[in-house]
Design an enzyme around this catalytic site. Structure first.
Site, PDB file in Angstrom:
ATOM      1  N   HIS A  33      -8.119  -5.275  -0.228  1.00  0.00           N
ATOM      2  CA  HIS A  33      -6.990  -4.616   0.404  1.00  0.00           C
ATOM      3  C   HIS A  33      -6.751  -5.244   1.776  1.00  0.00           C
ATOM      4  O   HIS A  33      -7.682  -5.739   2.408  1.00  0.00           O
ATOM      5  CB  HIS A  33      -7.286  -3.120   0.555  1.00  0.00           C
ATOM      6  CG  HIS A  33      -6.062  -2.279   0.713  1.00  0.00           C
ATOM      7  ND1 HIS A  33      -5.210  -2.015  -0.322  1.00  0.00           N
ATOM      8  CD2 HIS A  33      -5.538  -1.641   1.797  1.00  0.00           C
ATOM      9  CE1 HIS A  33      -4.211  -1.248   0.100  1.00  0.00           C
ATOM     10  NE2 HIS A  33      -4.389  -1.011   1.393  1.00  0.00           N
ATOM     11  N   ASP A  92      -9.977  -4.465  -4.521  1.00  0.00           N
ATOM     12  CA  ASP A  92      -9.228  -3.399  -3.868  1.00  0.00           C
ATOM     13  C   ASP A  92      -9.414  -2.091  -4.622  1.00  0.00           C
ATOM     14  O   ASP A  92      -9.353  -2.057  -5.851  1.00  0.00           O
ATOM     15  CB  ASP A  92      -7.745  -3.781  -3.828  1.00  0.00           C
ATOM     16  CG  ASP A  92      -6.885  -2.769  -3.078  1.00  0.00           C
ATOM     17  OD1 ASP A  92      -7.432  -1.858  -2.440  1.00  0.00           O
ATOM     18  OD2 ASP A  92      -5.644  -2.916  -3.139  1.00  0.00           O
ATOM     19  N   SER A 122       0.836  -1.203   0.000  1.00  0.00           N
ATOM     20  CA  SER A 122       0.000   0.000   0.000  1.00  0.00           C
ATOM     21  C   SER A 122       0.874   1.258   0.000  1.00  0.00           C
ATOM     22  O   SER A 122       1.636   1.477  -0.931  1.00  0.00           O
ATOM     23  CB  SER A 122      -0.957  -0.048   1.189  1.00  0.00           C
ATOM     24  OG  SER A 122      -2.013   0.870   1.036  1.00  0.00           O
TER      25      SER A 122
END
Length: 326
Positions: free
Chosen positions: A298, A268, A172
């Site tokens: 995610h 995601d 991320s």
């Protein structure tokens, strides 16, 4: 310049149902009033809640040592944690940057990931506790990340590492910092890196992709939460979104970079920008593998203890690192 290499894009065109475990977690959160947006709570609650995900990391492999240190940074000391695998030095070194929207996340939240990369990749992992927003706005995290990478390049031998076998990795926001650090290292003439492992990285602060609209209501990372992260980080305005250190996909030159593995998740919000960055790297002549994990959302990479796909993604990552750093 490296000759153009064809990217391996391991994605499927047909949508898959969300993984049953993730669907159950989603349903439970919604039914109990959980999964509220970040705007509804305090920053302290968000950080504590994210650190608590450490419990889903599964059992840790046996390591030779885990040591906390501080190193010099551009605005004071940077805390790091050095994980050393069993075996004989020198080891390759992976500099790891945790996720959390540049605002939450810590050495604690990603300790299970760092331990598993260390054990499975048979590499020293240096996890970096870079400065967080909103206390420290962009580009503080970028400055700390690159300072830590430079320190590792200069000092790897002092803790059993091989400075000729370095890689960056992160998920991320940490994927963003890995990508940006790789670009900065290229432009600075070092440290010389061999690989970058980017797990659902944020690569484009403009966030104008179909996956943002399709998956924007996810409790794991909603479009509103992503916007909140950018507001805290200081990259929410139109000008800052165009800075390549916030949006590495906008870097003027993406050529002559190290091979990359980019992992994305079907459900995601960041799926499309991660894959777009991989395609941009490929178009610039780099060796890239993009693997979309169907049915995943995610944060799935952190749920190693409960998701089979997380174990598969971890194995793919550590195998790629081990091969690249051999």
């Amino acid at each position: 310049m490296r000759a153009a290499l064809r990217a391996q894009v391991l994605v499927r065109s047909a949508a898959m149902p969300m993984d049953p475990m993730l669907q159950m977690m989603t349903d439970n959160a919604r039914s109990t009033g959980g999964g509220r947006g970040l705007r509804e709570g305090t920053l302290e609650e968000a950080r504590a809640g994210y650190d608590a995900i450490v419990g889903a990391g599964g059992e840790s492999p046996e390591l030779a040592s885990v040591e906390d240190r501080t190193i010099p940074g551009p605005a004071g000391e940077i805390p790091i944690r050095i994980y050393t695998p069993l075996g004989a030095a020198p080891f390759p070194v992976v500099v790891f940057f945790h996720g959390g929207g540049f605002t939450i996340g810590s050495l604690t939240s990603h300790d299970p990931i760092a331990r598993r990369i260390c054990g499975e990749a048979e590499a020293i992992v240096v996890a970096v506790d870079y400065r967080l927003a909103p206390e420290h706005k962009f580009p503080a995290a970028v400055e700390d990340a690159f300072a830590a990478l430079q320190w590792v390049g200069a000092n790897a031998a002092s803790f059993g590492g091989d400075p000729e076998r370095l890689a960056v990795a992160g998920d991320s926001a940490g994927g963003n910092l890995s990508a940006v650090s790789a670009l900065m290292a290229r432009d600075a003439g070092g440290p010389v890196l061999r690989f970058q492992a980017l797990v659902y990285p944020t690569t484009d602060a403009r966030a104008d992709y179909p996956s943002v609209r399709d998956n924007g209501e996810s409790i794991f990372l909603s479009a509103d939460s992503m916007a909140w992260f950018y507001e805290q980080y200081g990259t929410g305005d139109a000008h800052m979104k165009l800075d390549w250190r916030a949006s590495p996909i906008l870097a003027e030159d993406l050529s002559d970079l190290l091979p990359a593995l980019i992992i994305t998740a079907e459900y995601d919000t960041l799926r499309d920008e991660g894959e777009a960055y991989g395609e941009a790297l490929r178009d610039a002549g780099n060796d890239v593998t993009i693997h979309r994990y169907d049915g995943m959302t995610h944060v799935f990479f952190q749920l190693w203890g409960v998701l089979a796909a997380a174990k598969e993604a971890m194995t793919e990552t550590t195998t790629a690192l081990r091969k690249a750093l051999a």
